[in-house]
Design a protein around this motif. Structure first.
Motif, PDB file in Angstrom:
ATOM      1  N   ALA A   1       0.738  -1.191   0.016  1.00  0.00           N
ATOM      2  CA  ALA A   1       0.081  -0.213   0.036  1.00  0.00           C
ATOM      3  C   ALA A   1       0.782   1.227   0.171  1.00  0.00           C
ATOM      4  O   ALA A   1       0.491   2.334  -0.670  1.00  0.00           O
ATOM      5  N   ALA A   2       2.004   1.295   0.605  1.00  0.00           N
ATOM      6  CA  ALA A   2       2.888   2.591   0.885  1.00  0.00           C
ATOM      7  C   ALA A   2       3.429   2.523  -0.408  1.00  0.00           C
ATOM      8  O   ALA A   2       3.666   3.829  -1.056  1.00  0.00           O
ATOM      9  N   LEU A   3       3.882   1.522  -1.104  1.00  0.00           N
ATOM     10  CA  LEU A   3       4.456   1.475  -2.471  1.00  0.00           C
ATOM     11  C   LEU A   3       3.500   2.304  -3.479  1.00  0.00           C
ATOM     12  O   LEU A   3       3.916   3.148  -4.410  1.00  0.00           O
ATOM     13  N   ARG A   4       2.054   1.865  -3.671  1.00  0.00           N
ATOM     14  CA  ARG A   4       1.071   2.445  -4.338  1.00  0.00           C
ATOM     15  C   ARG A   4       1.153   3.673  -4.111  1.00  0.00           C
ATOM     16  O   ARG A   4       0.969   4.797  -5.169  1.00  0.00           O
ATOM     17  N   LEU A   5       1.296   4.115  -2.747  1.00  0.00           N
ATOM     18  CA  LEU A   5       0.776   5.614  -2.556  1.00  0.00           C
ATOM     19  C   LEU A   5       2.278   6.438  -3.145  1.00  0.00           C
ATOM     20  O   LEU A   5       2.000   7.672  -3.574  1.00  0.00           O
ATOM     21  N   LEU A   6       3.482   5.847  -2.818  1.00  0.00           N
ATOM     22  CA  LEU A   6       4.440   6.972  -3.237  1.00  0.00           C
ATOM     23  C   LEU A   6       5.266   6.582  -4.826  1.00  0.00           C
ATOM     24  O   LEU A   6       5.945   7.518  -4.927  1.00  0.00           O
ATOM     25  N   ASP A   7       5.244   5.362  -5.136  1.00  0.00           N
ATOM     26  CA  ASP A   7       6.089   5.146  -6.321  1.00  0.00           C
ATOM     27  C   ASP A   7       4.994   5.548  -7.515  1.00  0.00           C
ATOM     28  O   ASP A   7       4.619   4.835  -8.332  1.00  0.00           O
ATOM     29  N   ARG A   8       5.152   6.940  -7.711  1.00  0.00           N
ATOM     30  CA  ARG A   8       4.553   7.487  -8.801  1.00  0.00           C
ATOM     31  C   ARG A   8       5.262   8.861  -9.181  1.00  0.00           C
ATOM     32  O   ARG A   8       6.075   9.194  -8.439  1.00  0.00           O
ATOM     33  N   ALA A   9       4.804   9.252 -10.300  1.00  0.00           N
ATOM     34  CA  ALA A   9       5.581  10.586 -10.719  1.00  0.00           C
ATOM     35  C   ALA A   9       5.378  11.923  -9.842  1.00  0.00           C
ATOM     36  O   ALA A   9       6.359  12.490  -9.816  1.00  0.00           O
ATOM     37  N   ASP A  10       4.008  11.924  -9.468  1.00  0.00           N
ATOM     38  CA  ASP A  10       3.823  13.030  -8.395  1.00  0.00           C
ATOM     39  C   ASP A  10       3.254  12.464  -7.302  1.00  0.00           C
ATOM     40  O   ASP A  10       2.009  12.660  -7.128  1.00  0.00           O
ATOM     41  N   PRO A  11       3.966  11.941  -6.265  1.00  0.00           N
ATOM     42  CA  PRO A  11       3.666  11.518  -5.009  1.00  0.00           C
ATOM     43  C   PRO A  11       3.159  12.613  -4.109  1.00  0.00           C
ATOM     44  O   PRO A  11       3.670  13.752  -4.220  1.00  0.00           O
ATOM     45  N   PRO A  12       2.197  12.276  -3.297  1.00  0.00           N
ATOM     46  CA  PRO A  12       1.931  13.434  -2.068  1.00  0.00           C
ATOM     47  C   PRO A  12       3.290  13.682  -1.192  1.00  0.00           C
ATOM     48  O   PRO A  12       4.228  13.132  -1.215  1.00  0.00           O
ATOM     49  N   THR A  13       3.102  15.190  -0.597  1.00  0.00           N
ATOM     50  CA  THR A  13       4.343  15.458  -0.026  1.00  0.00           C
ATOM     51  C   THR A  13       4.339  15.180   1.497  1.00  0.00           C
ATOM     52  O   THR A  13       5.235  15.401   2.172  1.00  0.00           O
ATOM     53  N   ALA A  14       3.063  14.732   1.920  1.00  0.00           N
ATOM     54  CA  ALA A  14       3.223  14.178   3.415  1.00  0.00           C
ATOM     55  C   ALA A  14       2.109  13.143   3.349  1.00  0.00           C
ATOM     56  O   ALA A  14       1.368  12.942   2.541  1.00  0.00           O
ATOM     57  N   VAL A  15       2.192  12.336   4.402  1.00  0.00           N
ATOM     58  CA  VAL A  15       1.313  10.937   4.696  1.00  0.00           C
ATOM     59  C   VAL A  15       0.850  10.839   6.168  1.00  0.00           C
ATOM     60  O   VAL A  15       1.704  11.203   6.985  1.00  0.00           O
ATOM     61  N   PHE A  16      -0.400  11.001   6.132  1.00  0.00           N
ATOM     62  CA  PHE A  16      -0.985  10.311   7.597  1.00  0.00           C
ATOM     63  C   PHE A  16      -1.296   9.168   7.725  1.00  0.00           C
ATOM     64  O   PHE A  16      -2.117   8.563   6.882  1.00  0.00           O
ATOM     65  N   ALA A  17      -0.494   8.322   8.219  1.00  0.00           N
ATOM     66  CA  ALA A  17      -0.729   6.865   8.615  1.00  0.00           C
ATOM     67  C   ALA A  17      -1.684   6.553   9.675  1.00  0.00           C
ATOM     68  O   ALA A  17      -1.263   7.183  10.692  1.00  0.00           O
TER      69      ALA A  17
END
Length: 322
Positions: A221-237
């Motif tokens: 799930a973390a990989l889906r969220l971050l491994d992209r051209a324009d990922p979020p700059t912050a994450v609330f887990a």
């Protein structure tokens, strides 16, 4: 026990008093005598007979910890704190990892039990255990004391603090949360959506990723969220467990935390404080040691104990990850 008494020149009753861990009664021993008894007992390889003690005293010497996910740092912190608190109290923690606590408590005598997730649906089963004389502490957002103690630690205000902290510097905020509504923390995403709405930010559909409750599921799930051209700059887990995985995935992808990605978790666990970078998290202060003391005190069966609700308000613990 008789051999220990003979070596120490004291009565069997005195040895029993010292090795049982009792702190009051008709038999007493000085600190020096008690230390001598413990030393001789260790030299002789003395081991208490828990079955005999249970028959004699009506106590098992066991404390059940029903923990939803043992791999989660929150559950590990509970286990560690109770182990430390019980070490010199002649109590042995018995850990039930994501099992049926009702079934276990129907067959296994314990002096007290802690349930890390209780809801209204569990109330009849809990009341049945209480009627049998079992002493319980239940972590719950909605139950009230009813023959058992309740740990109340309101999640939504605390999660709101996490989002308020991230929104001070970020607009593109992702959320990592669980996929099972029966698990603790399921509704923490509500605070994520509420905070974005209040800030006038429309959430992006792919900025919320759900995980199954195992390390591989969280990692994917973390990989889906971050491994992209324009990922979020912050994450609330929604847990420190998920937040720690987010940081590990981010570092693997070559991102800098917090320069490229700020991360906030939930739980304020010991593992999060020891991480590099250390994890910003929301949660109560000194929760685990206080909870452990409450469990041990309950297991020691004070005659005047009244079922109580113990409130633990959350705070933001700002560290290196944000």
């Amino acid at each position: 026990m008789k051999m220990v008494a003979e070596r120490c020149g004291v009565s069997v009753a005195t040895v029993s008093f010292v090795l049982s861990g009792r702190r009051s009664g008709q038999v007493a021993a000085s600190a020096a005598t008690a230390e001598r008894i413990r030393t001789v007992a260790a030299e002789l390889g003395y081991r208490p007979n828990h079955a005999a003690r249970a028959i004699r005293t009506g106590r098992s010497g066991l404390v059940l910890l029903s923990l939803t996910q043992l791999s989660d740092p929150w559950c590990q912190s509970v286990s560690h704190a109770v182990n430390e608190a019980s070490a010199d109290r002649h109590l042995q923690p018995l850990i039930l990892a994501d099992g049926d606590w009702g079934e276990v408590l129907d067959t296994q005598p314990v002096d007290a039990a802690f349930l890390d997730a209780g809801t209204g649906a569990d109330l009849d089963r809990i009341r049945g255990l209480v009627r049998r004389g079992l002493r319980l502490i239940v972590f719950s957002d909605d139950l009230e004391p009813d023959g058992f103690d309740v740990i109340r630690s309101p999640q939504q205000p605390g999660c709101g603090l996490a989002m308020e902290h991230l929104l001070a510097d970020h607009v593109r905020i992702g959320c990592l949360t669980g996929s099972d509504p029966s698990r603790p923390g399921w509704h923490r995403e509500d605070a994520y959506f509420a905070a974005l709405q209040e800030a006038g930010i429309k959430p992006e559909s792919d900025h919320l990723q759900r995980y199954t409750h195992d390390l591989a599921g969280v990692y994917d799930a973390a990989l889906r969220l971050l491994d992209r051209a324009d990922p979020p700059t912050a994450v609330f887990a929604s847990s420190d467990f998920a937040a720690i995985t987010v940081i590990n995935v981010a570092l693997r992808l070559g991102m800098s935390v917090p320069d490229d990605l700020a991360v906030v978790g939930v739980g304020n666990t010991e593992e999060g404080t020891q991480l590099h970078p250390s994890l910003t998290s929301v949660g109560p202060t000194e929760f685990f040691s206080t909870l452990a003391d409450l469990i041990i005190q309950l297991a020691e069966r004070p005659d005047d104990h009244q079922p109580t609700r113990h409130d633990f308000p959350w705070q933001l613990h700002r560290r290196e990850s944000s």
